[in-house]
Design an enzyme around this catalytic site. Structure first.
Site, PDB file in Angstrom:
ATOM      1  N   ARG A 147     -26.319 -83.541  48.466  1.00 40.54           N
ATOM      2  CA  ARG A 147     -26.831 -84.884  48.169  1.00 40.54           C
ATOM      3  C   ARG A 147     -25.829 -85.949  48.611  1.00 40.54           C
ATOM      4  O   ARG A 147     -24.645 -85.644  48.810  1.00 40.54           O
ATOM      5  CB  ARG A 147     -27.019 -85.006  46.638  1.00 40.54           C
ATOM      6  CG  ARG A 147     -27.955 -83.953  46.095  1.00 40.54           C
ATOM      7  CD  ARG A 147     -27.493 -83.397  44.746  1.00 40.54           C
ATOM      8  NE  ARG A 147     -28.291 -82.216  44.391  1.00 40.54           N
ATOM      9  CZ  ARG A 147     -29.481 -82.278  43.805  1.00 40.54           C
ATOM     10  NH1 ARG A 147     -29.963 -83.446  43.440  1.00 40.54           N
ATOM     11  NH2 ARG A 147     -30.162 -81.184  43.569  1.00 40.54           N
ATOM     12  N   ASP A 169     -29.467 -79.090  27.912  1.00 40.06           N
ATOM     13  CA  ASP A 169     -29.560 -77.702  27.441  1.00 40.06           C
ATOM     14  C   ASP A 169     -29.687 -76.696  28.584  1.00 40.06           C
ATOM     15  O   ASP A 169     -29.839 -75.501  28.342  1.00 40.06           O
ATOM     16  CB  ASP A 169     -30.740 -77.554  26.477  1.00 40.06           C
ATOM     17  CG  ASP A 169     -32.058 -77.987  27.109  1.00 40.06           C
ATOM     18  OD1 ASP A 169     -32.068 -78.298  28.327  1.00 40.06           O
ATOM     19  OD2 ASP A 169     -33.077 -78.005  26.398  1.00 40.06           O
ATOM     20  N   ASP A 195     -27.615 -89.284  43.494  1.00 40.99           N
ATOM     21  CA  ASP A 195     -27.521 -87.829  43.309  1.00 40.99           C
ATOM     22  C   ASP A 195     -28.847 -87.143  43.569  1.00 40.99           C
ATOM     23  O   ASP A 195     -28.911 -85.908  43.589  1.00 40.99           O
ATOM     24  CB  ASP A 195     -27.014 -87.494  41.894  1.00 40.99           C
ATOM     25  CG  ASP A 195     -27.834 -88.173  40.814  1.00 40.99           C
ATOM     26  OD1 ASP A 195     -27.861 -89.413  40.783  1.00 40.99           O
ATOM     27  OD2 ASP A 195     -28.475 -87.465  40.019  1.00 40.99           O
ATOM     28  N   ASN A 196     -29.910 -87.932  43.752  1.00 40.93           N
ATOM     29  CA  ASN A 196     -31.209 -87.339  44.070  1.00 40.93           C
ATOM     30  C   ASN A 196     -31.605 -87.587  45.524  1.00 40.93           C
ATOM     31  O   ASN A 196     -32.768 -87.418  45.889  1.00 40.93           O
ATOM     32  CB  ASN A 196     -32.283 -87.897  43.136  1.00 40.93           C
ATOM     33  CG  ASN A 196     -32.113 -87.402  41.704  1.00 40.93           C
ATOM     34  OD1 ASN A 196     -31.507 -86.349  41.471  1.00 40.93           O
ATOM     35  ND2 ASN A 196     -32.636 -88.146  40.753  1.00 40.93           N
TER      36      ASN A 196
HETATM   37  P1  AMP Z   1     -32.122 -85.828  37.381  1.00 41.35           P
HETATM   38  O1  AMP Z   1     -32.097 -87.317  37.463  1.00 41.35           O
HETATM   39  O2  AMP Z   1     -33.246 -85.242  36.574  1.00 41.35           O
HETATM   40  O3  AMP Z   1     -32.100 -85.221  38.738  1.00 41.35           O
HETATM   41  O4  AMP Z   1     -30.802 -85.333  36.579  1.00 41.35           O
HETATM   42  C1  AMP Z   1     -29.581 -86.010  36.541  1.00 41.35           C
HETATM   43  C2  AMP Z   1     -28.481 -85.104  36.058  1.00 41.35           C
HETATM   44  O5  AMP Z   1     -28.760 -84.597  34.744  1.00 41.35           O
HETATM   45  C3  AMP Z   1     -28.202 -83.890  36.923  1.00 41.35           C
HETATM   46  O6  AMP Z   1     -26.824 -83.651  36.881  1.00 41.35           O
HETATM   47  C4  AMP Z   1     -28.966 -82.803  36.205  1.00 41.35           C
HETATM   48  O7  AMP Z   1     -28.468 -81.515  36.496  1.00 41.35           O
HETATM   49  C5  AMP Z   1     -28.743 -83.185  34.760  1.00 41.35           C
HETATM   50  N1  AMP Z   1     -29.779 -82.657  33.847  1.00 41.35           N
HETATM   51  C6  AMP Z   1     -31.066 -83.086  33.726  1.00 41.35           C
HETATM   52  N2  AMP Z   1     -31.710 -82.404  32.778  1.00 41.35           N
HETATM   53  C7  AMP Z   1     -30.835 -81.498  32.276  1.00 41.35           C
HETATM   54  C8  AMP Z   1     -30.893 -80.490  31.262  1.00 41.35           C
HETATM   55  N3  AMP Z   1     -32.001 -80.267  30.561  1.00 41.35           N
HETATM   56  N4  AMP Z   1     -29.783 -79.760  31.045  1.00 41.35           N
HETATM   57  C9  AMP Z   1     -28.649 -79.969  31.724  1.00 41.35           C
HETATM   58  N5  AMP Z   1     -28.519 -80.901  32.684  1.00 41.35           N
HETATM   59  C10 AMP Z   1     -29.594 -81.664  32.962  1.00 41.35           C
HETATM   60 MG    MG Z   2     -31.184 -84.765  40.110  1.00 40.85          MG
END
Ligand code: AMP
Ligand code: MG
Length: 472
Positions: free
Chosen positions: A182, A124, A248-249
């Protein structure tokens, strides 16, 4: 000069097509500043006096664009939990400025939770107050512990509710890093068959952030390996689990980024899993160094047309040496071992084994070294073994200067229960003073603070079993 005296540059956009999408932040709710970090502001030559300007909350809440910068969401891909996930990208983060400070450093200003982007997939585009406070506090805590990290500038409440397992208050985090590029940026162009863009990206990163290594891709990759090894060594030494070490992190600059279900350990357990969603324990505490190396291998593959295989392998082979040296240095400092003596490594290893068996508190296991009674108390039924180890340590350090211990062993650690206390205060009672108190403790974790002593303790029984997951 732009708004708030910032000097902005559209630096990342020079990468050109395929690396991002321009779009404005969504104006969500009505922005209200919850907290802002003066240390972080100074990094971009921002005068903390602007915090009281209502336009600051509007800008950092996504309602007021900074003039002179065209906001964008970055494109990247990645391996998640060891599996190729394809395109990801900034699904809820937006680059809203790149500020050049008087020292010549460039700093990204990102808003996290400022709405949907073309990379949002099923998300979202929102962030909740809970995770925003967690990232805000943790990045301040790691910076204070001398661990490379992105920095949080501010928390802005949106006043809107966000749907997660329950409805939660929404927020926007403003965060700073020299770059948010990243490992996944490199994987993105490489695995989408745009191999010429790998060079464009590498030149961009090296030109701005590793200028001394210009033209030498092999040396640059070696430096990325070294920084990543040092980063993870620092996490291991302080007892920090990142929780979601997907490619990606992983920052190309070796910074801690994307705080999610991270955890500082309470009782020492090498197999500590902080992320409730990580059922296999891929990102368990003790796995972090190996995972970092796995991620570096994924990055190395993307560089195969810039750097010869042998040089890539040599650099990867150096990971263990870099990690070992950095970890050893940090652990020796924690025990006050300045002179190199035979048996030192065993002394460190035996302490960890003892702490693991006794499930002793990891942070207090160092902090209390010079307070025999308090230290022995951490070991419960293992007090006899602990006492024998302590005698060895005391004999080993009788000629060491232990006055520096208090500057390397933090008293105030951002334990889960402490972060949760800040979250509940803000969410339930709009109590910003408690958030501010905890922020000030973790940003000066070595300085004894009489009012904060309760927050140096292991979790009270009512807050032992807090769970954190990827849902943020
Ligand atoms: P993360 O592991 O939390 O760093 O997120 C992994 C991926 O999911 C990244 O591409 C983030 O931008 C995406 N993402 C995580 N939470 C949301 C959210 N609430 N809305 C849109 N994209 C999200
Ligand atoms: Mg991330």
């Amino acid at each position: 000069m732009s708004d708030f005296g910032l000097t902005l540059e559209n630096h990342y956009a020079r990468l050109g097509e395929g690396f991002f999408t321009h779009l404005p932040a969504e104006a969500i709710g009505s922005p209200r500043l919850i907290h802002a970090n003066a240390d972080a502001a100074r990094l971009i030559d921002l005068d903390p006096a602007v915090f009281s300007d209502p336009r600051f909350a509007q800008a950092m809440g996504g309602h007021l664009p900074l003039t002179g910068f065209k906001p964008l969401a970055m494109a990247y891909s990645g391996h998640q939990f060891g599996v190729w996930a394809g395109q990801l990208g900034d699904g809820r983060a937006l680059l809203v400025g790149q500020a050049r400070n008087a020292r010549g450093e460039l700093w990204d200003i990102q808003l996290k939770g400022a709405g949907k982007t073309p990379y949002s997939r099923f998300g979202d585009g929102r962030a909740v107050m809970r995770s925003t406070i967690r990232e805000y506090l943790a990045s301040a805590a790691l910076a204070a512990l001398d661990i490379p990290t992105s920095r949080a500038l501010s928390i802005v409440a949106t006043g809107e509710q966000v749907v997660r397992e329950t409805l939660e208050p929404g927020a926007v985090l403003a965060r700073l890093a020299p770059s948010h590029v990243r490992f996944g940026h490199f994987e993105h162009v490489f695995h989408h068959g745009q191999k010429e863009k790998v060079r464009v990206l590498a030149d961009h990163v090296i030109g701005e952030y590793f200028p001394d290594l210009a033209g030498d891709y092999a040396a640059w990759f070696g430096e990325v390996v070294r920084r990543t090894a040092h980063l993870v060594a620092a996490w291991q030494a302080v007892g920090f689990a990142h929780g979601v070490m997907n490619t990606d992190n992983m920052s190309i600059l070796g910074l801690t980024i994307d705080y999610g279900p991270y955890g500082f350990m309470d009782a020492y357990d090498p197999w500590f899993i902080c992320n409730h969603s990580d059922e296999q324990g891929r990102y368990a505490f003790a796995n972090q160094p190996a995972v970092a190396l796995w991620n570096l291998r994924a990055l190395a593959l993307t560089l195969s047309e810039l750097v010869g295989t042998e040089a890539l392998l040599d650099a990867l082979n150096d990971f263990e040496r870099h990690f070992g040296a950095a970890y050893r240095a940090r652990m020796r400092a924690r025990l006050g071992l300045a002179r190199d003596e035979e048996g030192d490594d065993k002394l460190v290893g035996d302490l960890l084994a003892l702490m693991a068996r006794a499930r002793a508190d990891y942070s207090l296991g160092f902090l209390h070294l010079t307070d025999e009674g308090a230290w022995l108390n951490l070991f419960g039924e293992m007090a006899e073994d602990a006492s024998a180890w302590l005698a060895r340590w005391q004999a080993r350090t009788k000629d060491e200067d232990l006055s520096g211990l208090a500057r390397v062993n933090p008293r105030y650690v951002l334990r889960n229960w402490v972060a949760e206390t800040a979250i509940r205060a803000v969410e339930d009672k709009n109590d910003i003073a408690t958030l501010d108190q905890i922020f000030n403790l973790v940003r000066a974790p070595f300085t004894k603070n009489d009012g904060g002593e309760a927050f140096a303790a292991p979790p009270p029984s009512s807050m032992c079993d807090l769970e954190v997951s990827c849902s943020s």
